[in-house]
Design a protein around this motif. Structure first.
Motif, PDB file in Angstrom:
ATOM      1  N   TRP A 281      30.306  34.778  51.567  1.00 62.41           N
ATOM      2  CA  TRP A 281      31.093  34.786  52.798  1.00 62.41           C
ATOM      3  C   TRP A 281      32.194  33.732  52.743  1.00 62.41           C
ATOM      4  O   TRP A 281      33.332  33.986  53.162  1.00 62.41           O
ATOM      5  N   MET A 282      31.862  32.551  52.214  1.00 61.45           N
ATOM      6  CA  MET A 282      32.861  31.487  52.120  1.00 61.45           C
ATOM      7  C   MET A 282      33.967  31.855  51.134  1.00 61.45           C
ATOM      8  O   MET A 282      35.145  31.562  51.361  1.00 61.45           O
ATOM      9  N   ARG A 283      33.586  32.516  50.017  1.00 58.37           N
ATOM     10  CA  ARG A 283      34.612  32.963  49.070  1.00 58.37           C
ATOM     11  C   ARG A 283      35.533  33.989  49.707  1.00 58.37           C
ATOM     12  O   ARG A 283      36.756  33.937  49.532  1.00 58.37           O
ATOM     13  N   GLU A 284      34.934  34.931  50.435  1.00 59.28           N
ATOM     14  CA  GLU A 284      35.754  35.948  51.100  1.00 59.28           C
ATOM     15  C   GLU A 284      36.680  35.320  52.124  1.00 59.28           C
ATOM     16  O   GLU A 284      37.853  35.715  52.247  1.00 59.28           O
ATOM     17  N   ARG A 285      36.177  34.325  52.862  1.00 59.74           N
ATOM     18  CA  ARG A 285      37.028  33.649  53.839  1.00 59.74           C
ATOM     19  C   ARG A 285      38.181  32.917  53.158  1.00 59.74           C
ATOM     20  O   ARG A 285      39.322  32.948  53.635  1.00 59.74           O
ATOM     21  N   ALA A 286      37.876  32.257  52.002  1.00 61.08           N
ATOM     22  CA  ALA A 286      38.934  31.558  51.271  1.00 61.08           C
ATOM     23  C   ALA A 286      39.965  32.541  50.731  1.00 61.08           C
ATOM     24  O   ALA A 286      41.177  32.278  50.755  1.00 61.08           O
ATOM     25  N   GLU A 287      39.493  33.703  50.248  1.00 56.97           N
ATOM     26  CA  GLU A 287      40.415  34.710  49.741  1.00 56.97           C
ATOM     27  C   GLU A 287      41.297  35.261  50.860  1.00 56.97           C
ATOM     28  O   GLU A 287      42.490  35.506  50.658  1.00 56.97           O
TER      29      GLU A 287
END
Length: 425
Positions: A202-208
């Protein structure tokens, strides 16, 4: 500037110490875990009162029923047991701020509770929640260590220390009975790791998403800068030439000077209108533009403006004329506009030729002048050719610009039409 303001800003007090500790970072019990993440609230959010209260009630009530079902070989639930259960669940209030100590504390209270002979049951939920918070916060080893401590301590109590611990008359537990505790351990680790992986995803998707939004903002800023450059460069070039003509003829030919001033007024008015149109894109998303974007249908206006500067432009069209896609139409107009502006600024020729060729899958544009280059400093940013290449590249097109073998200068642009763009997609 921002860095200086940041250094000059007073830092808020940290919960683990004063200014002397800033270089060392937070203490071991609240440092970043192996995944490089802090707790869910970073130590600054609200305490989870509601969930902790719900867990406390469930553990207290559930332990009562669990004890009633195990009275044959476990101790009755008394005040000491209630306090142990309360201490374990109360520590969960701090599970986001101090996940490591909470994980070990819940495992320790559960071990003391079971070692004192009290019934198996919801007490293990306290450990599960504490270790779950630690794993999700990135402290995987700490959570595993707390679970391992509980399991090892339980094995020690069940197979060796049981002789000296309550309840009396209960012998050594069989290894088969350890299955329940083993299942709890595996379940805690599995669910916690699953939650950790999901949170990292989820954090990676938010950063992307944040990077994509920033990239779109950069592209929009670049588009606006390109539009403003093309609009202002062309209009100001016309104004500059006409201002020179007006000054030269002010005394000798006032009527011609008046014509130059009229051209300046018209060019500046058009420039203001186009700049206003570009800046209108800064309004709320979804608002329709107040005026249509310029396209090849305004090519006669470019020819007239060039004529006002003394440049004669011949326009030839090949193929069947048709309305290109809006993006292609705007890019074609701006490329021809910039190419003619460069002729006015940098070429000694007072004659230019424009070719517009409509093909099945592309729109070809060619602007020629006979030169020679003046070599004089005409001002400007020097970004005209770069802007044309960026416009063409945004549409998967190409730009070629350079001196012709027989003298002069040529700009050739090939822009895919709507059909070609759809085939690429």
């Amino acid at each position: 500037m921002d860095e200086q303001r940041e250094h000059g800003r007073r830092r808020p007090p940290l919960p683990w110490g004063g200014p002397a500790m800033w270089r060392q970072g937070p203490p071991w019990w609240n440092r970043r875990g192996e995944t490089g993440e802090t707790g869910e609230t970073g130590g600054a959010g609200r305490l989870p009162w509601l969930t902790t209260l719900a867990i406390t009630v469930f553990v207290q009530v559930g332990s009562k029923y669990a004890t009633e079902g195990q009275l044959d070989d476990r101790e009755a639930l008394d005040t000491y047991a209630r306090l142990l259960l309360l201490a374990g669940t109360a520590s969960l209030l701090l599970r986001h701020r101090y996940p490591i100590p909470v994980a070990y504390f819940t495992a320790g209270t559960a071990l003391v509770y079971l070692g004192a002979g009290y019934a198996y049951g919801p007490v293990l939920i306290t450990v599960a929640v504490g270790c779950f918070a630690a794993v999700v916060a990135g402290h995987r080893r700490a959570a595993w260590g707390a679970v391992a401590m509980l399991w090892a301590g339980h094995l020690l109590v069940a197979h060796w220390l049981y002789r000296w611990l309550p309840p009396d008359g209960v012998g050594q537990r069989t290894w088969g009975q350890e299955t329940v505790v083993a299942v709890w351990v595996v379940a805690i680790i599995a669910v916690s790791e699953l939650a950790r992986v999901r949170r990292e995803q989820w954090m990676r998707e938010r950063a992307e998403r944040a990077q994509a939004a920033e990239r779109r903002a950069d592209e929009e800023r670049l588009r606006m800068a390109r539009e403003l450059h093309d609009v202002l460069a062309h209009s100001i070039s016309v104004i500059n030439v006409q201002a020179g003509v007006g000054l030269a003829l002010l005394d000798s030919d006032p009527e011609q000077a008046r014509t130059a001033l009229t051209t300046i007024k018209a060019a500046s008015k058009e420039a203001l209108g186009e700049v206003r149109q570009v800046l209108d894109t800064l309004r709320a998303p979804g608002d329709a533009p107040r005026a249509p974007a310029p396209g090849l249908d305004r090519l006669p206006e470019l020819v007239e403006q060039a004529a006002a500067t003394g440049l004669t432009v011949d326009v030839d069209t090949e193929g069947t004329a048709r309305k290109p896609a809006p993006g292609v139409d705007l890019a074609a107009f701006r490329i021809i506009q910039e190419a003619l502006t460069n002729v006015v600024r940098h070429s000694g020729s007072r004659h230019a030729r424009v070719l517009v060729r409509y093909e099945a899958a592309a729109l070809t544009l060619r602007v020629d002048d006979d030169g020679p280059a003046t070599g004089a400093d005409a001002g400007g940013s020097g970004n005209g050719l770069a802007g044309m290449r960026e416009r063409a590249a945004a549409l998967n097109g190409t730009i070629e610009a350079g001196a012709r073998p027989d003298g002069g200068f040529r700009v050739t642009a090939v822009l895919p039409t709507r059909t070609a763009l759809q085939e690429d997609q």
